[in-house]
Design an enzyme around this catalytic site. Sequence first.
Site, PDB file in Angstrom:
ATOM      1  N   LYS A  12       0.686  -1.221  -0.080  1.00  0.00           N
ATOM      2  CA  LYS A  12       0.028  -0.068  -0.005  1.00  0.00           C
ATOM      3  C   LYS A  12       0.792   1.429   0.066  1.00  0.00           C
ATOM      4  O   LYS A  12       1.986   1.215   0.272  1.00  0.00           O
ATOM      5  CB  LYS A  12      -1.181  -0.182   1.251  1.00  0.00           C
ATOM      6  CG  LYS A  12      -2.107  -1.003   1.088  1.00  0.00           C
ATOM      7  CD  LYS A  12      -3.213  -0.842   2.164  1.00  0.00           C
ATOM      8  CE  LYS A  12      -4.410  -2.052   1.840  1.00  0.00           C
ATOM      9  NZ  LYS A  12      -5.169  -2.046   2.883  1.00  0.00           N
TER      10      LYS A  12
ATOM     11  N   ARG B 191      -2.523 -10.009   5.777  1.00  0.00           N
ATOM     12  CA  ARG B 191      -3.165 -10.048   4.454  1.00  0.00           C
ATOM     13  C   ARG B 191      -2.170  -9.589   3.692  1.00  0.00           C
ATOM     14  O   ARG B 191      -1.642  -8.217   3.459  1.00  0.00           O
ATOM     15  CB  ARG B 191      -4.549  -9.403   4.266  1.00  0.00           C
ATOM     16  CG  ARG B 191      -4.917  -9.233   2.642  1.00  0.00           C
ATOM     17  CD  ARG B 191      -6.216  -8.512   2.859  1.00  0.00           C
ATOM     18  NE  ARG B 191      -6.872  -8.489   1.615  1.00  0.00           N
ATOM     19  CZ  ARG B 191      -6.702  -7.579   0.687  1.00  0.00           C
ATOM     20  NH1 ARG B 191      -5.773  -6.721   0.752  1.00  0.00           N
ATOM     21  NH2 ARG B 191      -7.178  -7.789  -0.466  1.00  0.00           N
TER      22      ARG B 191
HETATM   23  C1  YH5 Z   1      -7.480  -4.597   4.220  1.00  0.00           C
HETATM   24  O1  YH5 Z   1      -6.411  -3.878   4.637  1.00  0.00           O
HETATM   25  N1  YH5 Z   1      -7.313  -4.133   1.726  1.00  0.00           N
HETATM   26  S1  YH5 Z   1      -8.042  -4.093  -1.212  1.00  0.00           S
HETATM   27  C2  YH5 Z   1      -3.804  -0.627  -2.624  1.00  0.00           C
HETATM   28  C3  YH5 Z   1      -2.603  -0.669  -2.782  1.00  0.00           C
HETATM   29  C4  YH5 Z   1      -2.108  -2.086  -2.589  1.00  0.00           C
HETATM   30  C5  YH5 Z   1      -3.151  -3.126  -1.925  1.00  0.00           C
HETATM   31  C6  YH5 Z   1      -1.147  -0.066  -4.445  1.00  0.00           C
HETATM   32  N2  YH5 Z   1      -8.966  -5.434   1.147  1.00  0.00           N
HETATM   33  C7  YH5 Z   1      -7.891  -4.768   2.931  1.00  0.00           C
HETATM   34  O2  YH5 Z   1      -5.114  -4.491  -1.036  1.00  0.00           O
HETATM   35  N3  YH5 Z   1      -9.340  -6.324   3.325  1.00  0.00           N
HETATM   36  C8  YH5 Z   1      -8.167  -4.418   0.481  1.00  0.00           C
HETATM   37  O3  YH5 Z   1      -1.397   0.187  -3.260  1.00  0.00           O
HETATM   38  C9  YH5 Z   1      -8.866  -5.662   2.591  1.00  0.00           C
HETATM   39  N4  YH5 Z   1      -7.952  -5.449   5.066  1.00  0.00           N
HETATM   40  C10 YH5 Z   1      -9.024  -6.274   4.562  1.00  0.00           C
HETATM   41  N5  YH5 Z   1      -9.671  -6.988   5.613  1.00  0.00           N
HETATM   42  C11 YH5 Z   1      -6.855  -2.827  -1.107  1.00  0.00           C
HETATM   43  C12 YH5 Z   1      -5.434  -3.449  -1.373  1.00  0.00           C
HETATM   44  C13 YH5 Z   1      -4.344  -2.372  -1.829  1.00  0.00           C
HETATM   45  C14 YH5 Z   1      -4.723  -1.122  -1.813  1.00  0.00           C
END
Ligand code: YH5
Length: 295
Positions: free
Chosen positions: A236, A270
Site C-alpha cells: 500500500k 493479508r
Molecule cells: C485490508 O486492509 N485491503 S483491497 C492499494 C494498494 C495495494 C493494495 C497499490 N482489502 C484490505 O489491498 N481487506 C483490501 O496500493 C482488504 N483489510 C481487509 N480486511 C486494497 C489493497 C491495496 C490497495
Amino acid sequence: MPDHTGTRSAAAAGPVILNCGGRALVLDRPRIMGVLNITPDSFSDGGAFVTPERAIDQAREMVAGGADIIDVGGESTRPGADAISPQEEMDRVLPVLEALLAEFPVPVSIDTSKPEVMREAAGRGAGMINDIMALRREGAMQAAADSGLPVCLMHMQGEPRTMQKNPRYDDVVGEVMAFLGERVAACTAAGISRRRLVLDPGFGFGKTLTHNYQLLRELGRFVAMGLPVLTGISRKSMVGRVIDKPVDQRLYGSVAAAVLAAREGARILRVHDVAPTVDAVRIVQATLEPETLVS
Ligand code: YH5
C-alpha cells in the site's frame, strides 16, 4: 479456570480457532492470508480480466509459499474504480472459489461487501467473509449471520471513491476502536457470536500517512480488544510513500510492516508476497514465544 476478570487465561483456553466452512484456521501464531485479485487488469483499458487459470496459478504459488488462507476479491476498491453488479462480481469470483476449494486444503475468504455474493459464496464453501464495509450494506449483516462463517470487520472512513480526499480524526486509534466496538455489538445483536469475529483497522481506507502509522504503532490496543486482529498493509501507499517506491518495489517495506504488525499481536496478515512474509513472521513468532521452539 476463569480468573478474576471472568475470562480464561489464553493458555488455559487454548488458541482461537476459526471454523472456516469446515476448514480450521488456528490462530496460535500469526497466519498468512494471500491476496488473490480477480479484477480487470489495471494496465489494460478494460476487458482484460485475470483468467481463472491465471488466478489458480497465483494461488498455487501462494499455497506452496505457506499461505494459510486465500482471500479472493472481485471488486476493485481503488478510487475511481467502477462499481460492478452482484452478478458480475459472482461471475468473476465464484468459478475461482470453486477451483481453489477443489485443489487446495486451505480456507478461502471472500472479499466482498455485497450480501448476494456473501450468500452465494458461503453456499459454495467459502471459509470467511472479509468485508471492508464491516457489514454496513443493506442485507449484509443478515447474509453474514446466516452464513455461519467468520467475518472480518474492517474500519473505513468514508467510501472508496472519496475516502482519501480529506481524512480527519481527533484521535484516530480511539475512533477506529470505537467504530469496531460498535460493529462487534451490531454483529452480536444480529446473532453473530464474538467467536466468529476478526477486527481490522483498515490501513489506507480513509487515513493519512500519519494516521496509518499511528494505527500500526498502537496496534496492540486493537489486540487488547480480545478478538483476533487482521492487518492489510502489503504494497500500500503507506509503504510506498515512506520508501518512495512504486508498487512493484514494495516487497521489503511490506515485509517490514508485516513483522511489526505480527510483533504487536496481529494474527492474520493479508499479503501479496506470501513466501517472504512467512519466513519473516516465523522469526517474530520465535521471538514472541521462544519456549515453543524445539531445542
Ligand atoms: C485490508 O486492509 N485491503 S483491497 C492499494 C494498494 C495495494 C493494495 C497499490 N482489502 C484490505 O489491498 N481487506 C483490501 O496500493 C482488504 N483489510 C481487509 N480486511 C486494497 C489493497 C491495496 C490497495
